[in-house]
Write a protein that holds these residues in place. Structure first.
Motif, short mmCIF file in Angstrom:
data_model
loop_
_atom_site.label_atom_id
_atom_site.label_comp_id
_atom_site.label_asym_id
_atom_site.label_seq_id
_atom_site.Cartn_x
_atom_site.Cartn_y
_atom_site.Cartn_z
N PHE A 280 7.01 23.70 16.89
CA PHE A 280 7.30 22.37 16.36
C PHE A 280 7.25 22.38 14.84
CE2 PHE A 280 2.74 22.68 17.08
CZ PHE A 280 2.22 22.26 15.86
N VAL A 281 7.78 21.31 14.27
CA VAL A 281 7.63 21.02 12.84
C VAL A 281 6.96 19.66 12.75
CG1 VAL A 281 8.82 20.49 10.68
CG2 VAL A 281 9.65 22.35 12.13
N CYS A 282 5.84 19.58 12.04
CA CYS A 282 5.13 18.32 11.91
C CYS A 282 5.05 17.94 10.43
CB CYS A 282 3.72 18.42 12.48
SG CYS A 282 2.84 16.83 12.51
N GLY A 283 5.55 16.75 10.12
CA GLY A 283 5.58 16.30 8.74
C GLY A 283 4.36 15.51 8.33
N PHE A 284 3.83 15.81 7.16
CA PHE A 284 2.66 15.13 6.61
C PHE A 284 2.98 14.63 5.20
CE2 PHE A 284 1.16 18.35 9.53
CZ PHE A 284 0.12 17.74 10.24
N VAL A 285 2.88 13.32 4.99
CA VAL A 285 2.94 12.77 3.63
C VAL A 285 1.49 12.68 3.18
CG1 VAL A 285 3.79 10.90 2.17
CG2 VAL A 285 5.00 11.46 4.28
N SER A 286 1.06 13.67 2.39
CA SER A 286 -0.37 13.92 2.24
C SER A 286 -0.97 13.53 0.90
CB SER A 286 -0.64 15.42 2.48
OG SER A 286 -0.27 15.79 3.79
N ARG B 75 9.19 32.20 16.05
CA ARG B 75 8.29 31.42 16.92
C ARG B 75 7.09 30.87 16.16
NH1 ARG B 75 9.96 29.21 21.02
NH2 ARG B 75 7.91 29.31 22.01
N ARG B 76 7.34 30.41 14.92
CA ARG B 76 6.27 29.83 14.13
C ARG B 76 6.44 28.32 14.06
NH1 ARG B 76 3.22 32.64 10.77
NH2 ARG B 76 1.89 30.84 11.16
N SER B 77 5.34 27.62 14.30
CA SER B 77 5.32 26.18 14.09
C SER B 77 4.99 25.91 12.62
CB SER B 77 4.29 25.51 14.99
OG SER B 77 4.70 25.58 16.35
N VAL B 78 5.35 24.72 12.14
CA VAL B 78 5.29 24.45 10.70
C VAL B 78 4.60 23.12 10.40
CG1 VAL B 78 6.66 24.07 8.62
CG2 VAL B 78 7.42 25.76 10.31
N ALA B 79 3.72 23.16 9.41
CA ALA B 79 3.19 21.93 8.80
C ALA B 79 4.05 21.68 7.57
CB ALA B 79 1.73 22.10 8.41
N LEU B 80 4.87 20.63 7.62
CA LEU B 80 5.81 20.33 6.55
C LEU B 80 5.21 19.24 5.67
CD1 LEU B 80 8.68 21.06 5.57
CD2 LEU B 80 9.53 19.19 6.99
N MET B 81 4.88 19.58 4.42
CA MET B 81 4.15 18.66 3.55
C MET B 81 5.04 18.10 2.45
SD MET B 81 0.52 20.70 3.14
CE MET B 81 -0.33 19.27 2.43
N CYS B 82 4.81 16.84 2.13
CA CYS B 82 5.53 16.23 1.02
C CYS B 82 4.68 15.12 0.42
CB CYS B 82 6.88 15.65 1.47
SG CYS B 82 6.73 14.15 2.46
N GLY B 83 5.09 14.66 -0.76
CA GLY B 83 4.44 13.52 -1.39
C GLY B 83 5.32 12.30 -1.28
N HIS B 84 4.80 11.17 -1.75
CA HIS B 84 5.59 9.94 -1.78
C HIS B 84 6.52 9.98 -2.98
CE1 HIS B 84 2.39 8.45 0.95
NE2 HIS B 84 3.35 7.66 1.41
N TYR B 85 7.49 10.86 -2.88
CA TYR B 85 8.36 11.10 -4.02
C TYR B 85 9.82 11.17 -3.58
CZ TYR B 85 10.26 12.96 -8.34
OH TYR B 85 11.00 13.10 -9.49
N GLY B 86 10.70 10.62 -4.40
CA GLY B 86 12.14 10.68 -4.11
C GLY B 86 12.51 9.80 -2.95
#
Length: 300
Positions: free
Chosen positions: A184-190, A110-121
């Protein structure tokens, strides 16, 4: 006018999207010649960024990376268009996950997630992740000026139980899910450039001190989100492999900006491994080695 542009352009995009991949990448090769050879789209920015990031590399190597980058950029553009009609089965074959159980385990707890990535690939097909998890998916994005294309992009993402939200919508949307006890899972291109006069944190990225976006970290602490980084590896043309790496399940135990610093180090690792797959057209280092005080002086 926006609608006229939409009805003129959309049929062309749709026709490209139904091309088999062999012809799709042939079109990408033509697009490369146009963008790289003829127009020279942001070529000066790309060369400048690469020379800043890799001062030790000779000009011949910088130009070779530049050429490979533009080939990849054109592939990403046609792959984004392909999203209009590509099937879920086809995406799953071309965009795979090595350890999706990391997110599945967090979901079970029952954990929500901040899903982080770069402008890569490539990040265009990451939305198929929702086929492997039950959590609601959100992605923070910048609204497209043409409202009809904006709706189109949202409709494409919605096929995979994902919703695009703007920066202003992020906090109220995620707070609402928290109140309703929905995970939820929320994606951030940070890794994009932050406005220097607003940046709360400056740190080194690829050898230069720059303003950092810290929104993902601040939200993770405020909402107690697990923070997960995902790295994308290009296996071959049109095929990608994604691996998840948990930065922390307890963000409040980190000092301010430590999570952001870890994230940028992970992005750096990817870039050093294969620099041609980073988005070098962004003016990421335009404020390098400065600080908010420099901009206050200018305004004064």
């Amino acid at each position: 006018m926006q609608f006229i542009i939409y009805i003129l352009v959309y049929p062309f995009l749709w026709l490209i999207s139904i091309l088999p991949f062999r012809l799709l990448y042939a079109f990408s090769d033509v697009l490369f010649l146009l963008i790289f050879r003829v127009i020279g789209y942001r070529k000066k920015v790309v060369l400048s960024n690469l020379r800043l990031a890799f001062p030790e590399k000779e000009d011949k190597e910088i130009k070779a990376i530049t050429k490979k980058f533009y080939h990849h950029l054109c592939d990403m553009m046609v792959e984004a268009i392909k999203s209009l009609t590509i099937t879920e089965a086809e995406i799953k074959k071309r965009f795979t996950f090595t350890n999706v159980e990391i997110l599945q385990d967090l979901e079970k707890n029952r954990r929500s997630v901040a899903l982080m990535c770069g402008h890569y690939g490539s990040w265009e097909w990451i939305f198929v992740l929702q086929s492997y998890i039950k959590n609601k998916g959100y992605a923070v994005y910048k609204r497209i000026a043409n409202k009809y294309f904006d709706k189109l992009i949202k409709r494409i993402r919605a096929k995979y139980n994902s919703e695009l939200i703007t920066t202003k919508e992020t906090i109220p949307t995620l707070l609402k899910t928290k109140v309703h006890k929905t995970t939820f899972v929320c994606g951030f291109v940070s890794d994009q450039a932050a406005k220097p006069w607003k940046a709360l944190h400056w740190a080194e990225f690829m050898g230069h001190r720059v303003p950092m976006h810290t929104g993902a970290e601040m939200l993770a602490k405020r909402l107690d989100l697990a923070v997960v980084f995902f790295r994308v590896k290009r296996l071959k043309r049109g095929y990608y492999e994604t691996t998840f790496e948990t930065i922390t399940e307890h963000p409040k135990e980190f000092k301010n900006y430590e999570i952001t610093n870890v994230f940028f180090k992970l992005v750096e690792q990817q870039i050093y491994e294969a620099p041609e797959y980073y988005l070098w057209t962004h003016k990421r280092w335009k404020d390098k080695d400065k600080s908010p005080k420099d901009y206050n002086k200018v305004k004064a």
